[in-house]
Design a protein around this motif. Structure first.
Motif, mmCIF file in Angstrom:
data_model
loop_
_atom_site.group_PDB
_atom_site.id
_atom_site.type_symbol
_atom_site.label_atom_id
_atom_site.label_comp_id
_atom_site.label_asym_id
_atom_site.label_seq_id
_atom_site.Cartn_x
_atom_site.Cartn_y
_atom_site.Cartn_z
ATOM 1 N N GLY A 103 0.199 -9.041 -4.188
ATOM 2 C CA GLY A 103 1.316 -9.100 -5.109
ATOM 3 C C GLY A 103 2.352 -10.099 -4.656
ATOM 4 N N ASN A 104 3.371 -10.237 -5.445
ATOM 5 C CA ASN A 104 4.433 -11.195 -5.186
ATOM 6 C C ASN A 104 5.692 -10.487 -4.699
ATOM 7 N N PHE A 105 5.580 -9.627 -3.700
ATOM 8 C CA PHE A 105 6.753 -8.935 -3.187
ATOM 9 C C PHE A 105 7.130 -9.573 -1.864
ATOM 10 N N LYS A 106 8.364 -10.032 -1.761
ATOM 11 C CA LYS A 106 8.805 -10.833 -0.627
ATOM 12 C C LYS A 106 8.765 -10.107 0.722
ATOM 13 N N PRO A 107 9.214 -8.836 0.805
ATOM 14 C CA PRO A 107 9.178 -8.209 2.130
ATOM 15 C C PRO A 107 7.781 -7.735 2.531
ATOM 16 N N GLY A 108 6.785 -7.899 1.663
ATOM 17 C CA GLY A 108 5.435 -7.469 1.975
ATOM 18 C C GLY A 108 5.112 -6.093 1.435
ATOM 19 N N TYR A 109 6.071 -5.515 0.709
ATOM 20 C CA TYR A 109 5.831 -4.206 0.118
ATOM 21 C C TYR A 109 6.686 -4.013 -1.118
ATOM 22 N N CYS A 110 6.351 -2.985 -1.875
ATOM 23 C CA CYS A 110 7.095 -2.614 -3.071
ATOM 24 C C CYS A 110 7.082 -1.089 -3.148
ATOM 25 N N ILE A 111 8.219 -0.498 -3.484
ATOM 26 C CA ILE A 111 8.303 0.955 -3.610
ATOM 27 C C ILE A 111 8.614 1.292 -5.061
ATOM 28 N N LEU A 112 7.755 2.084 -5.666
ATOM 29 C CA LEU A 112 7.992 2.572 -7.023
ATOM 30 C C LEU A 112 8.416 4.032 -6.877
ATOM 31 N N LYS A 113 9.719 4.252 -6.696
ATOM 32 C CA LYS A 113 10.215 5.590 -6.376
ATOM 33 C C LYS A 113 9.961 6.597 -7.484
ATOM 34 N N ASP A 114 10.085 6.194 -8.747
ATOM 35 C CA ASP A 114 9.867 7.128 -9.849
ATOM 36 C C ASP A 114 8.428 7.640 -9.883
ATOM 37 N N LYS A 115 7.491 6.775 -9.513
ATOM 38 C CA LYS A 115 6.078 7.161 -9.530
ATOM 39 C C LYS A 115 5.588 7.576 -8.147
ATOM 40 N N LYS A 116 6.462 7.463 -7.145
ATOM 41 C CA LYS A 116 6.128 7.801 -5.756
ATOM 42 C C LYS A 116 4.898 7.031 -5.273
ATOM 43 N N VAL A 117 4.974 5.711 -5.453
ATOM 44 C CA VAL A 117 3.906 4.822 -5.017
ATOM 45 C C VAL A 117 4.499 3.762 -4.100
ATOM 46 N N VAL A 118 3.824 3.521 -2.989
ATOM 47 C CA VAL A 118 4.204 2.463 -2.058
ATOM 48 C C VAL A 118 3.057 1.452 -2.060
ATOM 49 N N VAL A 119 3.372 0.208 -2.375
ATOM 50 C CA VAL A 119 2.360 -0.843 -2.407
ATOM 51 C C VAL A 119 2.638 -1.809 -1.258
ATOM 52 N N VAL A 120 1.633 -1.983 -0.411
ATOM 53 C CA VAL A 120 1.748 -2.851 0.762
ATOM 54 C C VAL A 120 0.782 -4.016 0.572
ATOM 55 N N ASN A 121 1.186 -5.180 1.054
ATOM 56 C CA ASN A 121 0.352 -6.375 0.965
ATOM 57 C C ASN A 121 -1.014 -6.113 1.593
ATOM 58 N N LYS A 122 -2.075 -6.301 0.826
ATOM 59 C CA LYS A 122 -3.417 -5.972 1.303
ATOM 60 C C LYS A 122 -3.934 -6.950 2.361
ATOM 61 N N TYR A 123 -3.277 -8.077 2.522
ATOM 62 C CA TYR A 123 -3.722 -9.057 3.500
ATOM 63 C C TYR A 123 -3.129 -8.810 4.889
ATOM 64 N N PHE A 124 -2.265 -7.814 5.015
ATOM 65 C CA PHE A 124 -1.686 -7.483 6.317
ATOM 66 C C PHE A 124 -2.745 -6.879 7.230
ATOM 67 N N GLU A 125 -2.664 -7.224 8.497
ATOM 68 C CA GLU A 125 -3.502 -6.602 9.516
ATOM 69 C C GLU A 125 -2.942 -5.211 9.814
ATOM 70 N N THR A 126 -3.652 -4.432 10.610
ATOM 71 C CA THR A 126 -3.266 -3.050 10.919
ATOM 72 C C THR A 126 -1.856 -2.963 11.479
ATOM 73 N N GLU A 127 -1.512 -3.816 12.427
ATOM 74 C CA GLU A 127 -0.180 -3.766 13.037
ATOM 75 C C GLU A 127 0.917 -4.021 12.005
#
Length: 87
Positions: free
Chosen positions: A28-52
């Motif tokens: 996705g196009n989220f600058k900090p590497g994540y997006c929080i959809l609080k109303d839907k209680k979903v946290v989306v993290v950049n899938k290209y990030f390594e485990t750390e």
């Protein structure tokens, strides 16, 4: 504090899940590497990030969501209190 392993990531994801949040790894196009959809209680993290980076991102998000310790399983509760809970 703790090791950056897949097991640690799974424990972090369990805390989010037990708090009612769904953790998803998407591109996705989220600058900090994540997006929080609080109303839907979903946290989306950049899938290209390594485990750390995934763990660090979830650590960054954790204070932004409501974690009710009483809803956590015993294993999650111990991990949360030992490693994540702010004093």
């Amino acid at each position: 504090m703790f090791k950056y392993t897949a097991n640690t990531l799974a424990k972090m994801e369990a805390i989010f899940n037990e708090s009612g949040y769904l953790v998803r790894y998407e591109k996705g196009n989220f600058k900090p590497g994540y997006c929080i959809l609080k109303d839907k209680k979903v946290v989306v993290v950049n899938k290209y990030f390594e485990t750390e980076a995934r763990i660090n991102t979830l650590l960054e998000i954790l204070p932004l969501i409501e974690v009710n310790v009483t809803n956590l399983s015993e294993e999650s509760k111990v991990f949360y209190k030992k490693n994540l809970q702010k004093a």
